[in-house]
Design a protein around this motif. Structure first.
Motif, mmCIF file in Angstrom:
data_model
loop_
_atom_site.group_PDB
_atom_site.id
_atom_site.type_symbol
_atom_site.label_atom_id
_atom_site.label_comp_id
_atom_site.label_asym_id
_atom_site.label_seq_id
_atom_site.Cartn_x
_atom_site.Cartn_y
_atom_site.Cartn_z
ATOM 1 N N GLN A 168 6.212 -0.650 -1.971
ATOM 2 C CA GLN A 168 5.986 -2.048 -1.609
ATOM 3 C C GLN A 168 5.544 -2.189 -0.155
ATOM 4 O O GLN A 168 4.745 -3.059 0.174
ATOM 5 N N THR A 169 6.053 -1.306 0.692
ATOM 6 C CA THR A 169 5.629 -1.336 2.089
ATOM 7 C C THR A 169 4.169 -0.917 2.213
ATOM 8 O O THR A 169 3.384 -1.532 2.934
ATOM 9 N N ASP A 170 3.828 0.142 1.475
ATOM 10 C CA ASP A 170 2.467 0.683 1.581
ATOM 11 C C ASP A 170 1.419 -0.285 1.043
ATOM 12 O O ASP A 170 0.360 -0.447 1.634
ATOM 13 N N ALA A 185 10.786 0.907 -2.296
ATOM 14 C CA ALA A 185 10.549 0.242 -1.008
ATOM 15 C C ALA A 185 9.281 0.774 -0.361
ATOM 16 O O ALA A 185 8.475 0.005 0.184
ATOM 17 N N ALA A 186 9.078 2.084 -0.443
ATOM 18 C CA ALA A 186 7.892 2.688 0.171
ATOM 19 C C ALA A 186 6.624 2.165 -0.497
ATOM 20 O O ALA A 186 5.638 1.838 0.169
ATOM 21 N N GLY A 214 2.199 -3.516 -0.605
ATOM 22 C CA GLY A 214 2.632 -4.889 -0.864
ATOM 23 C C GLY A 214 3.224 -5.001 -2.246
ATOM 24 O O GLY A 214 3.027 -4.120 -3.091
ATOM 25 N N PRO A 215 3.952 -6.085 -2.505
ATOM 26 C CA PRO A 215 4.545 -6.264 -3.832
ATOM 27 C C PRO A 215 3.464 -6.375 -4.895
ATOM 28 O O PRO A 215 2.341 -6.776 -4.608
ATOM 29 N N ARG A 225 5.589 -0.838 -7.122
ATOM 30 C CA ARG A 225 5.381 -2.061 -6.331
ATOM 31 C C ARG A 225 5.989 -3.283 -7.015
ATOM 32 O O ARG A 225 6.310 -4.270 -6.374
#
Lengths: 666, 339
Positions: free
Chosen positions: B319-321, B316-317, B323-324, A287
């Motif tokens: 961060q999508t799941d 990306a996944a 959040g950053p 993340r």
């Protein structure tokens, strides 16, 4: 169990100010987990603490043998402490091998709790006992509790349908339950943890819960123990705390540094004990945009990090001693390329495979000098598990600001040891400025605007960091000597000499940023203890204890090992004696002797174990005695000798709360 | 990678201002020229292009390209390029290496770059000799080779670079040589287009230490008889009149035949896209060395998930799941208590 035991009340526990407990058993007995749980519960309870896992290199050595003994030492207290304790007050030994391996370090008159079910002929023989140590005087002087933990565990789970062989595996939770009762630890957090951890295997969860509760109930009901003890919460500075190991703190420090620099992190790493946990930790944090790359070897790990650094990422590689050797050539390339790069070396016993799971701090010379050619680079060392966070940020700051590879040293003791950490306010963390080149920086003889990849910042001597994708700044870098400014290949003798000096001057200039070197303790002391790395806690404990006796002692602990602080020579020359405890044969002591012509004395320990506070105390005492009588020294010595006479193993876990002093004042 | 909006480039845009310093007559010159001339055709930009090399004569290549470049350390270019390509999937990353750099000291990095299938284009200049260190045998030198370090003849069995690359499950494997600019450029164009690790062996003459090593097959007069062009979907045949061809025998080996003896229908039809590498491998074993009829062209070009793209997709996944990442959340993730 301690010097300050209060009289028991009729029903409640006896208050003690600290206790050192060592859980020891077979590698398969789950002692690390048991210790870890006890630690977490104590942290949540508010104690100050320090831990030291001590496990064998073999994943599963033959059961019941000395080679297979795995131990976890935890020191909890109601005051500030910096070490996992010199001598355990309590040893929990799950089998004869654990007793044999660990008994020698238990403090005289300490408590020994045995899993008596394992003391049969076969296990005694495997441990190398000819006679049963319970009956031949081996345990004389100790308070011994024999608890049939295996059979009580099997009994506690018999209604759960667990096979006897599987049932026995819950005995570490029985031990945890018993010790939790003995030290009045709250039960709920462990119950909640077991329930969550084994949620997918309800039978295992239930067996562990049953064993844990049985252990707790055994303490309460068996008329073996007079009363439980309690270590009250410590009075620590107010704030939010978490319990953290060095490797986790270091990984989080890298995450923070990446954020503060606005740079994505690229970690290129090859698994190696005891550094792998940093790779494991960072690989979880996608993340944060962190790329972790498990490379085919150590060289590829640093190679990939260099490639990523060329691409404008924060290139990091993590390793331990043998890996540092393998990465040496690539470090030289990074010195020549002048790209930001961080190498983290979690030192372990060497040379070669050495003692892979044990600690040592013998890579200092290799970190500073271990490259061909004149290849200077900054070297830093973390001093405590929590300090790994700050050290990582400082290392990244230097790497990015000065466009240089940096080596950050930690060691196995810090990596796996844990302590409470007061969380920083993330808004106050330092900002790191990558300052990428965006345009030309030079006008050539014909008046054309050009880009010179090796034109330096006049102050820091750092070169521009121009990353691929930037139009007009295309350039080539490489390991061949470069012409000053243009970076083109140059074999000119004068240019080479100039470049060698420029690279050296750039790194030397990093010391300008350091704060003044801090001396703690007595400014007018004759003896200064100079340290670096993980000896911080033990030196602090020793100095604190001796000052409490009335001795005058000072200590100074270095974070920046290369370049050394500009004021260090002046600091060292103020003291008659400089002692340098190190987990090597005297590497920093040799450096300061060479650098400052100071008659520093090396104190060496290379056993794969950290110094105890008591060991360092003994060396300081020798130095104090050698200096002869001075004001108050005789009284202080008498107090120390009286104290040592009553506590043969000097108690550790004493804190260093000496006043900070400004080095410039003295 | 191709930016259609970018202004067109010419060879001049791709040549650096540095004097080229290979020995006069070196095969490296023709490869450099072919690449500098090819780049404008690829529709790519110099600032988006990076050449990474190791050590050896071929590894001087990046200095002569007006792109971003790194002349690194011996054998490590594939590892460095991997880090760069994973960090910066927007870039066009090329690796230039040689038979010593890529197959000896850097053999490990080469095979791992190929198995990961990171999007880099690897040019291995094979001259079957150590040139920069002045003439020792290399891992592709023939057995018995007399060199400075093997006065009684080399005992080392050589690598077959293409067999090695195929063994590492490279998704693109090709061979070309320094004397045929058109073939060289066409092969490199295909390699560049390939998504994933592309491996191109380039037979390159070292006129100082191993002159004429490939003459038997690459010289103009011998080419027709001894180079076997591989063309996807076409029967494999060669010879000045196309009179010879390649068949697969009942042992799974590729063998050379006279077309007149077996008939055109019996010839092996080249299939570079075949998922299993056995056909390409058989072809890579056809010639015992560059002294007998040798296939050139694309042996294998298959689609396989590209590494850097997958790395980016995982980020990306995540961060999508969820959040950053938030630093303060991370610091409290292990459980906290207040004092």
């Amino acid at each position: 169990m301690t010097d300050t035991a209060a009289a028991p009340t009729s029903s409640g526990p006896i208050n003690i100010d600290k206790v050192v407990i060592r859980f020891a058993g077979d590698s398969g007995d789950g002692m690390q987990l048991t210790g870890d749980r006890f630690t977490s519960v104590s942290a949540g309870f508010g104690n100050d603490l320090s831990t030291m896992p001590d496990f064998p290199a073999e994943i599963r050595a033959p059961a019941g043998t000395l080679a297979g003994v795995s131990a976890f030492q935890v020191h909890i207290s109601d005051h500030d402490i910096t070490t996992p304790g010199d001598a355990p007050d309590v040893l929990v030994a799950m089998n004869p091998a654990a007793l044999r391996a660990e008994l020698a370090i238990v403090r005289p008159s300490g408590t020994v709790i045995l899993n008596s079910d394992t003391f049969d002929e076969r296990n005694l023989k495997k441990a190398g006992y000819v006679e049963d140590p319970r009956h031949d005087g081996t345990l004389a002087g100790h308070t011994v509790y024999e608890v049939p933990m295996s059979s009580l565990t099997v009994e506690s789970v018999k209604d759960l349908g667990v096979k006897p062989r599987d049932a026995d595996r819950s005995k570490n939770f029985f031990a945890l339950g018993l010790i939790s009762w003995m030290y009045t630890r709250p039960v709920e957090p462990t119950v909640a943890w077991i329930t969550k951890r084994f949620a997918s295997r309800p039978q295992v969860a239930n067996a562990n819960l049953a064993a844990f509760r049985a252990g707790h109930a055994f303490g309460e009901t068996a008329e073996l123990f007079d009363h439980p003890y309690e270590v009250k919460p410590a009075h620590l500075p107010s704030g939010t705390y978490t319990n953290i190991t060095g490797n986790t703190a270091l990984a989080w420090g890298l995450v923070a540094a990446g954020q503060q620099a606005g740079l994505p992190i690229f970690l290129g790493s090859y698994p190696i004990t005891p550094a792998s946990d940093i790779l494991h930790e960072l690989s979880k944090h996608k993340r944060f945009g962190i790329r972790t790359f498990q490379a085919e070897d150590e060289i590829a790990g640093i190679g990939a990090a260099i490639g990523a650094a060329f691409g404008g990422h924060l290139g990091v590689t993590t390793t331990s001693g043998p890996g540092l050797s393998l990465k040496a050539e690539a470090l030289g390339l990074a010195v020549s390329l002048e790209l930001p790069l961080l190498l983290v070396d979690i030192q372990r016993g060497g040379p070669s495979t050495g003692l892979p799971t044990k600690t040592e701090a013998a890579d200092l010379m290799q970190a500073i000098y271990g490259r061909h050619g004149e290849a200077p680079l900054p070297v830093l060392a973390a001093r405590s598990p929590a300090d790994c966070f700050d050290a990582a940020i400082e290392a990244v700051r230097i790497a990015v600001t000065y466009r240089t590879p940096v080596i950050l040293l930690s060691d196995g003791y810090l990596a796996n040891g844990a302590e409470p950490w007061r969380l920083p306010d993330v808004a106050t963390l330092p900002t790191i400025e990558p300052d990428f080149a965006t345009g030309t920086n030079h006008v050539d003889e014909d008046g054309n605007e050009t880009f010179q990849p090796y034109k330096r910042d006049p102050e820091t001597l750092a070169r521009p960091w121009a990353v691929p994708g930037t139009p007009g700044l295309m350039h080539r870098v490489g390991g061949i000597e470069k012409a000053d400014g243009t970076g083109n290949i140059s074999y000119d003798p004068r240019n080479h000499e100039k470049m060698v000096h420029l690279r050296a001057d750039k790194v030397a200039g990093i010391a300008r940023d350091y704060p003044a070197t801090e001396v703690e303790g007595d400014e007018d002391a004759a003896v200064l203890v100079l340290g670096w790395g993980s000896t911080w806690g033990s030196i602090g404990a020793a100095v604190k204890q001796l000052r409490a006796d009335g001795h005058k002692v000072a200590r100074c602990h270095l974070t920046h090992l290369f370049p050394l602080p500009h004021d260090l020579g002046d600091v060292l020359r103020r003291f008659e004696r400089v002692l340098v405890p190190e987990m090597n044969l005297g590497q920093l002591s040799r450096l300061v002797r060479a650098e400052y012509l100071v008659d520093a004395t090396s104190i060496s320990k290379v056993q794969g174990l950290p110094f105890t506070g008591g060991e360092i105390e003994a060396h300081i005492l020798d130095a104090l005695r050698a200096l002869g009588p001075s004001d108050g020294a005789q009284e202080a010595l008498a107090r120390t000798e009286a104290r040592l006479a009553t506590t043969p193993a000097p108690p550790a876990g004493v804190t260093l709360a000496v006043a900070g002093a400004d080095a410039e004042d003295a | 990678m191709t930016d259609t909006a970018s202004p067109a480039t010419t060879r001049k845009d791709w040549a650096s201002d540095q004097e080229v310093r290979w020995c006069p007559g070196c095969g490296d010159y023709s490869i450099l020229t072919a690449v500098q001339l090819l780049m404008p055709d690829l529709g790519v930009r110099p600032e988006q292009t990076v050449f990474v090399s190791g050590i050896g004569c071929s590894s001087r290549f990046p200095y002569y390209m007006n792109t971003y470049g790194m002349h690194s350390i011996h054998g490590r270019a594939p590892a460095i390029a991997t880090g760069l390509a994973v960090a910066r999937p927007d870039l066009d990353v090329w690796v230039v290496t040689g038979d010593g750099d890529g197959l000896s000291i850097g053999g490990n990095h080469l095979i791992h770059a190929l198995r990961r299938n990171v999007d880099i284009t690897i040019l291995l200049f094979n001259n079957q000799i150590y040139g920069l260190t002045k003439g020792q045998f290399s891992p592709t030198s023939e057995v018995g080779k007399v060199t400075k370090s093997t006065p009684f003849g080399s005992l080392d069995h050589p690598f077959n670079p293409l067999s090695l690359a195929l063994g590492a499950e490279a998704s693109f494997v090709a061979r070309t040589h320094d004397l045929d600019r058109q073939h060289l450029q066409e092969t490199l164009r295909r390699a560049h287009e390939h998504r994933g690790a592309a491996f191109v062996e380039i037979y390159q003459n070292c006129n100082v230490f191993n002159d004429g090593a490939f003459d038997t097959i690459t010289s103009k007069q011998n080419r027709g008889a001894n180079l076997i062009p591989l063309v996807h979907g076409q029967p494999i045949r060669f010879g000045d009149e196309g009179e010879r061809g390649v068949v697969m025998d009942d042992q799974g080996r590729a063998a050379i035949v006279d077309v007149a003896d077996v008939g055109e229908g019996a010839l092996l039809v080249h299939d570079e896209e075949r998922p299993d590498p056995s056909l390409a491998f058989a072809l890579s074993r056809l010639a015992p060395g560059p002294t007998a009829p040798t296939p050139v062209g694309v042996f294998r070009a298959v689609e396989r998930a590209e590494y850097a793209e997958q790395v980016s997709a995982q980020l990306a996944a995540a961060q999508t799941d969820a959040g950053p990442g938030e630093l303060s959340q991370l610091l409290t993730s292990g459980g906290t208590w207040e004092v």
